[in-house]
Design an enzyme around this catalytic site. Structure first.
Site, PDB file in Angstrom:
ATOM      1  N   ASN A   1       0.857  -1.189   0.000  1.00 20.24           N
ATOM      2  CA  ASN A   1       0.000   0.000   0.000  1.00 20.24           C
ATOM      3  C   ASN A   1       0.888   1.232   0.000  1.00 20.24           C
ATOM      4  OD1 ASN A   1       0.566   0.832   2.834  1.00 20.24           O
ATOM      5  ND2 ASN A   1      -0.350  -1.168   3.257  1.00 20.24           N
TER       6      ASN A   1
ATOM      7  N   ASP B   1      -4.306  -5.986   4.846  1.00 21.94           N
ATOM      8  CA  ASP B   1      -5.360  -6.816   5.430  1.00 21.94           C
ATOM      9  C   ASP B   1      -5.300  -8.247   4.911  1.00 21.94           C
ATOM     10  OD1 ASP B   1      -6.470  -4.822   7.006  1.00 21.94           O
ATOM     11  OD2 ASP B   1      -7.570  -3.980   5.316  1.00 21.94           O
TER      12      ASP B   1
ATOM     13  N   ILE C   1      -2.962  -7.190  14.122  1.00 23.73           N
ATOM     14  CA  ILE C   1      -1.922  -7.061  15.153  1.00 23.73           C
ATOM     15  C   ILE C   1      -2.436  -6.223  16.322  1.00 23.73           C
ATOM     16  CG2 ILE C   1       0.461  -6.341  15.565  1.00 23.73           C
ATOM     17  CD1 ILE C   1       0.853  -6.631  12.465  1.00 23.73           C
TER      18      ILE C   1
ATOM     19  N   PHE D   1      -4.284   3.552  14.800  1.00 23.24           N
ATOM     20  CA  PHE D   1      -4.534   4.568  13.785  1.00 23.24           C
ATOM     21  C   PHE D   1      -5.684   4.077  12.910  1.00 23.24           C
ATOM     22  CE2 PHE D   1      -1.584   8.208  13.228  1.00 23.24           C
ATOM     23  CZ  PHE D   1      -0.969   8.105  14.458  1.00 23.24           C
TER      24      PHE D   1
ATOM     25  N   LYS E   1     -13.990   1.308  14.977  1.00 22.36           N
ATOM     26  CA  LYS E   1     -12.741   0.549  15.005  1.00 22.36           C
ATOM     27  C   LYS E   1     -12.199   0.469  16.431  1.00 22.36           C
ATOM     28  CE  LYS E   1     -10.761   0.873  10.806  1.00 22.36           C
ATOM     29  NZ  LYS E   1     -10.028   1.509   9.729  1.00 22.36           N
TER      30      LYS E   1
ATOM     31  N   LYS F   1     -11.617  -3.117  18.007  1.00 26.54           N
ATOM     32  CA  LYS F   1     -10.260  -3.656  18.210  1.00 26.54           C
ATOM     33  C   LYS F   1      -9.759  -3.494  19.647  1.00 26.54           C
ATOM     34  CE  LYS F   1      -8.812  -2.931  13.414  1.00 26.54           C
ATOM     35  NZ  LYS F   1      -7.643  -3.011  12.538  1.00 26.54           N
TER      36      LYS F   1
HETATM   37  N1  CTP Z   1      -3.942  -2.993  12.040  1.00 26.90           N
HETATM   38  C1  CTP Z   1      -3.243  -4.084  12.542  1.00 26.90           C
HETATM   39  N2  CTP Z   1      -3.264  -5.279  11.876  1.00 26.90           N
HETATM   40  C2  CTP Z   1      -3.960  -5.409  10.717  1.00 26.90           C
HETATM   41  C3  CTP Z   1      -4.687  -4.307  10.213  1.00 26.90           C
HETATM   42  C4  CTP Z   1      -4.643  -3.110  10.888  1.00 26.90           C
HETATM   43  O1  CTP Z   1      -2.613  -3.967  13.590  1.00 26.90           O
HETATM   44  N3  CTP Z   1      -3.975  -6.581  10.094  1.00 26.90           N
HETATM   45  C5  CTP Z   1      -3.924  -1.757  12.814  1.00 26.90           C
HETATM   46  C6  CTP Z   1      -3.262  -0.580  12.152  1.00 26.90           C
HETATM   47  O2  CTP Z   1      -1.888  -0.510  12.492  1.00 26.90           O
HETATM   48  C7  CTP Z   1      -4.033   0.583  12.724  1.00 26.90           C
HETATM   49  C8  CTP Z   1      -5.417   0.019  12.932  1.00 26.90           C
HETATM   50  O3  CTP Z   1      -5.245  -1.386  12.987  1.00 26.90           O
HETATM   51  O4  CTP Z   1      -3.553   0.972  13.986  1.00 26.90           O
HETATM   52  C9  CTP Z   1      -6.431   0.354  11.893  1.00 26.90           C
HETATM   53  O5  CTP Z   1      -5.925   0.098  10.607  1.00 26.90           O
HETATM   54  P1  CTP Z   1      -6.834   0.273   9.317  1.00 26.90           P
HETATM   55  O6  CTP Z   1      -6.043  -0.221   8.158  1.00 26.90           O
HETATM   56  O7  CTP Z   1      -7.415   1.636   9.279  1.00 26.90           O
HETATM   57  O8  CTP Z   1      -8.007  -0.713   9.712  1.00 26.90           O
HETATM   58  P2  CTP Z   1      -8.503  -2.049   9.111  1.00 26.90           P
HETATM   59  O9  CTP Z   1      -8.485  -3.071  10.186  1.00 26.90           O
HETATM   60  O10 CTP Z   1      -7.744  -2.377   7.879  1.00 26.90           O
HETATM   61  O11 CTP Z   1     -10.014  -1.693   8.806  1.00 26.90           O
HETATM   62  P3  CTP Z   1     -10.754  -1.381   7.452  1.00 26.90           P
HETATM   63  O12 CTP Z   1      -9.967  -2.049   6.357  1.00 26.90           O
HETATM   64  O13 CTP Z   1     -12.077  -1.964   7.677  1.00 26.90           O
HETATM   65  O14 CTP Z   1     -10.780   0.107   7.360  1.00 26.90           O
END
Ligand code: CTP
Length: 405
Positions: free
Chosen positions: A217, A285, A315, A332, A346, A350
């Site tokens: 990304n 993701d 994570i 974040f 979120k 989480k």
């Molecule tokens: N995060 C994480 N592990 C993942 C995905 C996200 O730890 N597999 C953490 C990111 O570091 C951030 C938070 O979760 O602190 C939110 O990340 P974001 O990408 O906005 O959320 P997603 O879980 O991907 O939600 P969505 O795709 O539904 O927006």
């Protein structure tokens, strides 16, 4: 700062020429510099150039009796306030890690009682080799300050970590040694985050498709790196678990490089316990459910391959549920619409204490400014658009206040 003395050991690598710029910066800061040139270094740069720039004699040989009479190697190794090895080649670091003293440079490094900083530069494969990584770890365990190399195109035509950091970045690390900086051996007890360990994740993750392709990304890592640097400035011991980025490690921060989400999850777990965690990384993701062992080839029938995806571990959510959960966890949220509503959902889903939400529909990813909303159980606070460095320091100050209360 002026009056400080640097002993600069110039190793053998194409990056040796950057030592000239470093000498200029050291002298501009009012410090004196005396150079030692290894045999390898002299393949790239002459003692005459170093002598002209430093306005000091340059030392090359252990067996130079005239110099031994004027200044013994033991004295040379101790007279300086800081010994800087730049560039530090794989060979020099291997010798340092093993206490080998077979040249003037390695003898000085063994004989010195002063802090030593090594600035690595080498081919990416040499840097990533298990032997080099083992030597770097050994040196760090021994108290040597080993800077992380930069990532980018190399003189040898390959790409990756291994480039010498820019002289300005090396100079900042040197200055930090003398101003009670956070890379210095003795941390400042009066700073608000002194004695705290904070874990930060930053950057994207790369999920392999085959040996040459990956899913990624647009995260640049800038905001996460700025937060790690700000936390270190406030006195914290910072572990930065970083996906692949092209940024230098902030001064005083311990960086752990990872590529995939699963590697990041393992590195986060290994870095615990921590007083606080700031999860800034844009974790992919999904990953391919099995990466191909060899390059996927076109079949010639015009039918593209189908990628089958598997969900990566979350994570942040895992950390929040873990019995090693830090007292303060900050996530974040990168959103393109309904920013605050998504961020609050979120947070509840989480389990972090705060979510810092940003709208990534513009050029936030990769840009230098950010406008964020701090979403907590107490409500939402929205900050004006400002440089990522300023956002970082405000977040670090807020973390310090939260941990103090
Ligand atoms: N995060 C994480 N592990 C993942 C995905 C996200 O730890 N597999 C953490 C990111 O570091 C951030 C938070 O979760 O602190 C939110 O990340 P974001 O990408 O906005 O959320 P997603 O879980 O991907 O939600 P969505 O795709 O539904 O927006």
């Amino acid at each position: 700062m002026s009056g400080k003395r640097i002993l600069l050991i110039v190793g053998g690598g194409i990056a040796a020429y950057k030592a000239c710029e470093l000498i200029r910066l050291i002298r501009k800061a009012g410090m004196a510099v005396r150079c030692v040139l290894t045999d390898g270094g002299s393949q790239f740069i002459t003692p005459m150039t170093l002598a002209a720039l430093s306005e000091q004699p340059v030392h090359t040989s252990l067996w130079d009796l005239k110099n031994e009479a004027e200044m013994g190697h033991i004295r040379l190794s101790r007279e300086a306030d800081l010994v800087v090895v730049c560039p530090a080649t794989a060979d020099l670091m291997a010798k340092m890690a093993n206490g080998i003293s077979d040249s003037l440079a390695t003898t000085l490094l063994l004989a010195t009682d002063k802090p030593v900083m090594a600035v690595p530069a080498m081919n990416v494969r040499m840097w990533q080799h298990a032997a080099t990584q083992r030597n770097v770890q050994r040196l760090r365990d021994d108290g040597v300050i080993v800077l992380d190399p930069d990532q980018g195109a190399m003189a040898c035509g390959e790409y990756g970590p291994g480039r010498l950091p820019e002289p300005e970045a090396i100079m900042r690390a040197i200055l930090a040694q003398f101003d009670g900086g956070h890379a210095a051996a003795a941390p400042r007890a009066d700073l608000p985050l002194a004695g705290r360990h904070v874990l930060v994740t930053a950057g994207p993750t790369h999920e392999p498709i085959d040996p040459v392709r990956y899913i990624a990304n647009r995260s640049s890592g800038k905001q996460g790196y700025a937060i790690a640097g700000a936390l270190a400035m406030l006195g914290a011991r910072v572990t930065l678990v970083s996906g692949p980025v092209t940024l230098s490690t902030p001064v005083g921060v311990t960086r752990v490089d990872v590529e995939s989400a699963r590697e990041m999850a393992a590195a986060v777990d290994a870095a615990l316990p921590a007083d606080a965690a700031v999860m800034v990384a844009a974790v992919a993701d999904w990953r391919t459910d099995s990466a191909a062992a060899t390059k996927i080839k076109k079949t010639g029938d015009g039918v593209p391959p189908t990628l089958s995806l598997a969900e990566n571990p979350d994570i942040l959510a895992t950390l929040c549920r873990s019995d090693k959960r830090p007292g303060l966890v900050i996530g974040f949220a990168a959103e393109t619409n309904d920013v605050i509503a998504h961020a609050e959902a979120k947070r509840l889903r989480k389990g972090p204490d705060w979510i810092i939400a940003n709208d990534v529909s513009g050029d936030v990813m990769g840009g230098d400014r950010n406008s964020v909303h701090i979403v907590t159980a107490a409500g939402v606070e929205s900050w004006d658009d400002q440089p990522k460095d300023v956002v970082a320091m405000k977040i670090a100050e807020r973390i310090a206040a939260a941990l103090a209360s």
